[in-house]
Scaffold this active site. Structure first.
Site, PDB file in Angstrom:
ATOM      1  CD  GLN A 100      -2.876   1.269   2.279  1.00  0.00           C
ATOM      2  OE1 GLN A 100      -2.410   1.619   3.357  1.00  0.00           O
ATOM      3  NE2 GLN A 100      -4.166   0.995   2.115  1.00  0.00           N
ATOM      4  CE1 TYR A 186      -3.578   9.256   7.276  1.00  0.00           C
ATOM      5  CE2 TYR A 186      -4.771   7.350   6.435  1.00  0.00           C
ATOM      6  CZ  TYR A 186      -4.162   8.012   7.486  1.00  0.00           C
ATOM      7  OH  TYR A 186      -4.146   7.457   8.747  1.00  0.00           O
ATOM      8  NE  ARG A 233      -8.582   0.051   2.807  1.00  0.00           N
ATOM      9  CZ  ARG A 233      -8.535  -0.131   4.125  1.00  0.00           C
ATOM     10  NH1 ARG A 233      -7.806   0.673   4.880  1.00  0.00           N
ATOM     11  NH2 ARG A 233      -9.189  -1.122   4.692  1.00  0.00           N
ATOM     12  N   GLY A 322      -9.359  -6.921   8.977  1.00  0.00           N
ATOM     13  CA  GLY A 322      -8.238  -6.255   9.619  1.00  0.00           C
ATOM     14  C   GLY A 322      -7.903  -6.863  10.954  1.00  0.00           C
ATOM     15  NE  ARG A 323      -8.773  -2.316  15.416  1.00  0.00           N
ATOM     16  CZ  ARG A 323      -8.738  -1.519  16.466  1.00  0.00           C
ATOM     17  NH1 ARG A 323      -9.168  -1.950  17.634  1.00  0.00           N
ATOM     18  NH2 ARG A 323      -8.278  -0.296  16.360  1.00  0.00           N
TER      19      ARG A 323
END
Length: 365
Positions: A100, A186, A233, A322-323
């Site tokens: 990424q 971002y 993304r 993810g987690r």
């Protein structure tokens, strides 16, 4: 044929054995100085190589693009060599991994910039915090972002080139492809939204102008390494960090039309994962399918069952976790065998040693 999480899929040049993606997650465990990926990171990713695809934690494309302590870069020879350890270990474990690519824009800290000012489309505060390690105590904490400075138009062209260079470095490091980080407040996301982009030049104002930076970055990366190795993304429904914008869905769909033209491999939707997060309207998923025919990945607190339902409905092709992947390195095995999932230790998410990083047990033998 019914599609589930264990139905194979072709993604660009890759053959994925399942549709379970390990989502990109910042873990801040690079070697210092230099933000260099290391052997412990290689072990961490290799442990999770049974994912259909791993998307690495975000790697800054330049010193300017950095926003958090101890996050990896992809712009120095030492960083590229460090990433080679990661990709070698993942490939030896029969895995597949994308890098990424990241420029945080205004989500940064003064200590990373010679003039003390992060950059952004416009000099507007994100009203947010980033994780910064105190060099005296070596302890990290969340610290407010300073007011950024607006980028000059010539600097924007330089950042586009940095993304292309980062993509080339990623391929040299052995990655199978790259994901451009255009989500979560971002830099690319900052250009997309009128709440963070109040420019009056070719990169601001109209929706067409606000997607220009995204289109230029994706075009440059696709030209450098191939559109079939390029993903992006996006986070259409995430509004924190002063990113709320009543035009963002229309803007994102226009961007998706351009991404279809460029021919990138996938769009990865970052959906909010907190308890009271906004629900993604099904209509948006259908609208996205109308303008973009490539692979769609979704991430956002999905269970096995909820993920498979979206696959069956044809509204996603891959489900990113993810987690759950942090505490369950063998997540696909646990899903396949209906085994209980371990719970992560939130105190070890950012920085530190192998504790809470490479010591979670695998049930797969």
């Amino acid at each position: 044929m019914t599609t589930d999480l264990f139905t194979p899929l072709s993604l660009g040049t890759l053959s994925l054995p399942n549709r379970i993606v390990m989502a990109p997650m910042t873990r801040a465990r690079t070697t210092q100085p230099g933000d260099i990926p290391n052997q412990m990171m290689a072990q961490y990713y290799a442990q999770r190589a049974s994912a259909g695809l791993i998307i690495s934690e975000a790697a800054q494309i330049s010193r300017q693009g950095k926003g958090y302590s101890f996050t990896p870069g992809i712009f120095t020879p030492e960083q590229v060599e460090g990433w080679k350890k990661v990709t070698d270990h993942v490939h030896q474990a029969n895995g597949r991994i994308y890098c990424q690519l990241w420029h945080v824009g205004r989500m940064s800290h003064e200590s990373f910039h010679d003039d003390g000012k992060p950059v952004a489309p416009s000099a507007l505060s994100p009203d947010a915090q980033v994780w910064i390690v105190d060099p005296q105590t070596n302890v990290g904490q969340m610290i407010d972002c300073p007011l950024p400075r607006a980028l000059e138009e010539t600097e924007i062209k330089d950042i586009v080139a940095d993304f292309a260079r980062g993509a080339r470095n990623a391929m040299d490091a052995g990655f199978d492809g790259v994901e451009i980080h255009g989500a979560n407040g971002y830099l690319i996301d900052q250009f997309l939204r009128k709440s963070s982009n109040q420019r009056t030049d070719a990169y601001g104002g109209s929706q067409e102008n606000r997607i220009r930076f995204l289109v230029e970055v994706c075009s440059a990366v696709a030209a450098e390494i191939g559109a079939d190795r390029t993903g992006i993304r996006l986070s259409p429904y995430i509004t924190q960090r002063n990113m709320a914008d009543d035009e963002i869905i229309e803007t994102m769909l226009k961007a998706a039309f351009e991404l279809q033209r460029i021919g990138i491999s996938y769009i990865h939707l970052s959906e909010a994962d907190w308890e009271d997060a906004p629900t993604i309207p099904e209509q948006f998923r259908h609208d996205l399918r109308e303008v973009y025919s490539g692979t769609i990945i979704v991430a956002g607190k999905y269970t096995k069952e909820r993920g498979e339902q979206l696959l069956k409905d044809g509204l996603a092709d891959l489900i990113a976790y993810g987690r759950p992947f942090i505490a369950n390195p063998d997540l696909p095995y646990r899903f396949a065998n209906k085994l209980a999932l371990s719970t992560l230790d939130p105190d070890t998410l950012f920085g530190g040693s192998g504790k809470g990083y490479v010591d979670y047990p695998s049930l797969q033998r």
